[in-house]
Scaffold this motif. Sequence first.
Motif, short mmCIF file in Angstrom:
data_model
loop_
_atom_site.label_atom_id
_atom_site.label_comp_id
_atom_site.label_asym_id
_atom_site.label_seq_id
_atom_site.Cartn_x
_atom_site.Cartn_y
_atom_site.Cartn_z
N ILE A 11 44.91 43.64 35.46
CA ILE A 11 45.49 42.55 36.26
C ILE A 11 45.61 43.11 37.67
CG2 ILE A 11 47.41 40.98 36.56
CD1 ILE A 11 48.07 41.29 33.61
N TRP A 12 44.67 42.74 38.51
CA TRP A 12 44.60 43.32 39.85
C TRP A 12 45.02 42.31 40.92
CZ3 TRP A 12 39.36 46.50 40.22
CH2 TRP A 12 39.51 47.68 39.46
N LEU A 13 45.97 41.47 40.59
CA LEU A 13 46.34 40.37 41.50
C LEU A 13 46.81 40.88 42.87
CD1 LEU A 13 48.14 38.23 38.84
CD2 LEU A 13 46.10 37.54 40.11
N GLU A 14 47.62 41.91 42.83
CA GLU A 14 48.17 42.41 44.09
C GLU A 14 47.05 42.91 45.00
OE1 GLU A 14 51.46 45.08 43.45
OE2 GLU A 14 51.19 45.90 45.47
N ALA B 184 46.60 31.96 47.22
CA ALA B 184 47.05 31.67 45.86
C ALA B 184 46.47 32.73 44.94
CB ALA B 184 46.59 30.29 45.42
N THR B 185 47.23 33.09 43.92
CA THR B 185 46.72 34.01 42.90
C THR B 185 46.88 33.33 41.55
OG1 THR B 185 48.90 35.08 43.00
CG2 THR B 185 47.08 36.20 44.09
N THR B 186 45.83 33.39 40.76
CA THR B 186 45.80 32.55 39.55
C THR B 186 45.25 33.31 38.36
OG1 THR B 186 43.62 31.77 40.21
CG2 THR B 186 45.48 30.43 40.88
N MET B 187 45.48 32.73 37.20
CA MET B 187 44.85 33.24 35.98
C MET B 187 44.11 32.09 35.32
SD MET B 187 48.25 33.67 33.60
CE MET B 187 47.44 34.36 32.16
#
Lengths: 775, 291
Positions: A422-425, A453-456
């Motif tokens: 999970i590399w959202l940052e 925006a950051t999403t899955m």
Amino acid sequence: MTAKGKALPRLDLPPLRQVGRPLRRVDALGKAVGTTVYAGDFTMPDMLHAKVFRSSEPSAHIKQLNVNKARALPGVACVLTADDLPDGKLITDMPGQTGQERRKESDAPVLAARGVRFVGEPIALVAAETLAIAEQALKLIEIEYEVLPGVFDPLEAIKPGAPIIHKPDNIVASWKIRKGNAEAGLAAADLIVENTFRVPFIDHAYIEPEAGVAWMDDQDVINIRVCTQVVEHFRSIAQAVGVPHNKVHVRGTMIGGGFGGKEDITVEIFLALLTKETRRPVRLAYTREESILAHSKRHPFIITHRTGVKNNGRITGAKINMISDSGAYPYLSPYVLLYATVTSCGPYRIDNLTVDSVSVATNNPFASAFRGFGGAQAAVAYEQQMDEMAKALAMDPLELRKINYLKTGDFNAIGQQIKSAIWLEEEATQALAALGKKESVSDDAIKIGQGFATTMQSYGRIMWFHDTSRSWVGIEQDGTIVVRCGAPDLGAGQANSLCLIAAEVLGVSLTDVTFYNSDSAVTPLAGTTTATRQLYMSGNATLKAAKMVREVLLDRAAQHFREKPNNLDLADNKVFIKSDPQQWLSLADLSKMCAVDGLKLQHLALFAAPFADKLNPENLQGDIFPDFTFSAHAIEVAVDTKTGEITVLKSVGCHDVGRAINPIAVEGQIQGGSAQGIGYALMEEVQVRDGVTRTPSLSEFLIPTAKDLPTTRAIILESGTGVGPFGAKGIGEPALTPAAPAVANAVANAIGVRIHNLPLTPERVLAALDRAKRG
Amino acid sequence: MLPEFELLMPRTLPEALEMMDESSKVMPLAGGTNLLVDLRGRLSRPQTLINIGGLDELRGVRVEDGYIVVGSAATIADLKRNALIAKHGQALRQAATVFANPLIRNRATIGGNLAYGSPAADAAPPLLVLGAEVELLSKDTRRTVPLEEFITGVRKTVRHPRELITAIRWPIPPEGSVGVFRKLGLRKADAISVLSIAVMLLHMDTGDCDQLRIALGAVAPTPIRAAAAEDLLDGGPLTPEVIAQAAQLASEATQAIGDIRGSAAYRKRVITALVQRLLTNLAKDTKEKKH
Ligand SMILES: Cc1cc2nc3c(=O)[nH]c(=O)nc-3n(C[C@H](O)[C@H](O)[C@H](O)COP(=O)(O)OP(=O)(O)OC[C@H]3O[C@@H](n4cnc5c(N)ncnc54)[C@H](O)[C@@H]3O)c2cc1C
């Protein structure tokens, strides 16, 4: 101790030679020069032309339907109504799978019998010698309606006393998540933020309207050449027309875009019925206007978030409510709602969570699959909610997110552990850095804003569907490769990726691979091209089959060179000794040697996704998707506060795709997905009033032009942790999901006030500014 | 599917005029970008089309007796790249730049744009501020009608069924005149105007005050001139107060309606804002030029 399953043929692959390189796609040239053949291009001798007679009323009883004059028109070969059908129903659940979420008796009839539930519902079919005669025949069909009260707003439709679309009530599906204690979570918060967001109906607006041609062959098989995302519909088609499953053969063509709109059956059953009736080839191709009338839409959603947060930014609990408008028939609404529910709180760790969602029937156009499949609607809400919370806390939006992001090993909203990266940052940071400083303007009326925006978004199907794919790989005696795999190519490069995988494993160049696909009878069934699943599913199946062929080749070459197979490698159409590449043999010669020995040079492999049980409907806790792709998108806009016009100045998408099988194709997905997301945010809306579409063509239903879009910069990260081939994750749907909320956040950043409804029309911008001024 | 029709291909203008007829069953076809759409949608049912798009007599832009004369079959793309238009029809050139998309611009004609009588015709506001006239010719008549009188309602013009528009003409504006055009659509290209505005400052080398003309599209049954606003501006200096008042008057001149593209209130409000902006920019530019 657990028993080990049958081991895959294990071969240590040397460093990748072609996977990961920006090679020209195998389908590129044909498209560029116009030699690719699409479904609408096919004609046959002695072919009839079909048209569909459709309802002009959103809710009515059919008092009388008279097709005698149409039948009598010279040149008309046949007119079919519901009376002529065996018991034609469109099976509107997940094709080829074990889903079955829709209610009994709510499936759309192939042709309306007693009543109609939406404008555009098919009532009769005509086949005639020419298209002009078919059109003329439509005009001769006489129908008398008794108009019934309809319901056009999901909030009205769930009230007692509302007209009922399908008995016993208008609830098409509902889901709930119960995790921890939401009440207690909210009570523990320093601050509670509540917002309601709305998204509209939109059309897929693919460049290629639905088309197909069907004929009977000498085995009485109904052949249908059609653009579809799902060749497995052959079973439902057979059921609807009343023939055995093995008497329908779907031959998919290259698709001119689908985005979920060609996931449900479109022209197939109509064609099958007409060709069966007339025993002549029949062609049916929709005009753009008919396409807009006939196929599904993206579900409108009303989503309310009530989120509790500590002053330090930690989310303590949330209650989320979702209502979607399914339109007149359920189609895939229960699943779209499920996807939305599962991702309702986004990629954030919320231990105390209650989600209630419901999909409601109305007399509006029916809604079904659309790239993002509920996950996109959910993201529009949760990412705006995050920004609103950051604003209320006077905190940087990325800071707030960082505090709450899921981390690898964490459990998401439904208690599924996320095992991939999970590399959202990192993604958000890179996307914002690429956006750079805000542009400056001299005009006070123009406000510049940035947002992200950051999403899955899941890739691969729901695990209780027990999803499988098959692929066949073989080597010819001249060393060229054939891949046969049922996967339809949407235009997104599915064929290219599968060829590339085979080319990599077998050491040939991409042009040495020939690909046969999308055929329900002669290519191994590979499942639907939906749910961002083909690279994952058929990629793994193709990898497996190619490795099986490779193993046979290396074993035979090992004998020849008196070496261990491990010391050999395949590249440049040769097998060679790794430590002494001068010792080589051409693949053509090797393949001939294998043939002489009667070795098996063609292999069919099955890839089965991990299976899981259905989730407990009381709390939806458990495993549901094989994995998720995590993404970020950043946007800069200029807003004209006098006119409300929005200009997108910059756009950056950053996605961990696990492994970019072909970076050009990945970038294409990010470009296209973000264009679609920006359109969703700014202008796309199928406006429906009292069940009637007020945007019946592309003159009214606007999608962005090149002038509306900056070039989206695609930043591709590769964690290698996906469950697809070579560690790939999916990118098809994830490419779209973060773009729309990023635009919305950028606009709110520019004008200092939130517009809760998409699309962000100029008029809504001015209304929001007025609201802000009034305070 | 397109309905069946007969297509006549005149080689000369007189031949074309000969083919024209009293009834609406016969229609001229120029670029076909309105007509073919309407035929396909069965909004128009002519039996015969006369293809005038290729007639040499109707092409080109020329200077004639102090007038700019544009052949009715000049395409929007022609206007966009023509040097005479760039100099003597600045607002029209700007309109051509934001008109439709490159494919349509290559076919769409200026004559077709006006003959169709749409309130949203993008060539109309620029031509109104230029003071253009429409030249109408039939087998045995010739007349010239000011553009303001030519379009009389939604899809209505004074053109007689036997007449062809042969040219559009306007007096060459005095040196130093400036024209601007602004269109608001729901996307940046290929969009029907929600509203459009043309403003022109006619420089009076006689020493009189410069004259300002304002025309508006898509906010009334026909493209209109904002006469009250023009009167207010006539002769006076362009102070912020006057500009604001003129913008208000321009908005009041509209009979905007609401449709899927925007509400009446939105149209009126943005007319005010944009007229104000265009005039303010114009005032600034002319001031800068004088200094
Ligand atoms: C995708 C698209 C985008 C568009 N965008 C715009 C836009 O941005 N702005 C805009 O203003 N319009 C736009 N239009 C509308 C159209 O392109 C224009 O109005 C164009 O100028 C029409 O010219 P034409 O030559 O194609 O007319 P045609 O379609 O050939 O004719 C239109 C009508 O005028 C009549 N006619 C044509 N020429 C003459 C003549 N010389 N004398 C008498 N009658 C004549 C015809 O009989 C017909 O009734 C668009 C249309 C499309 C399809």
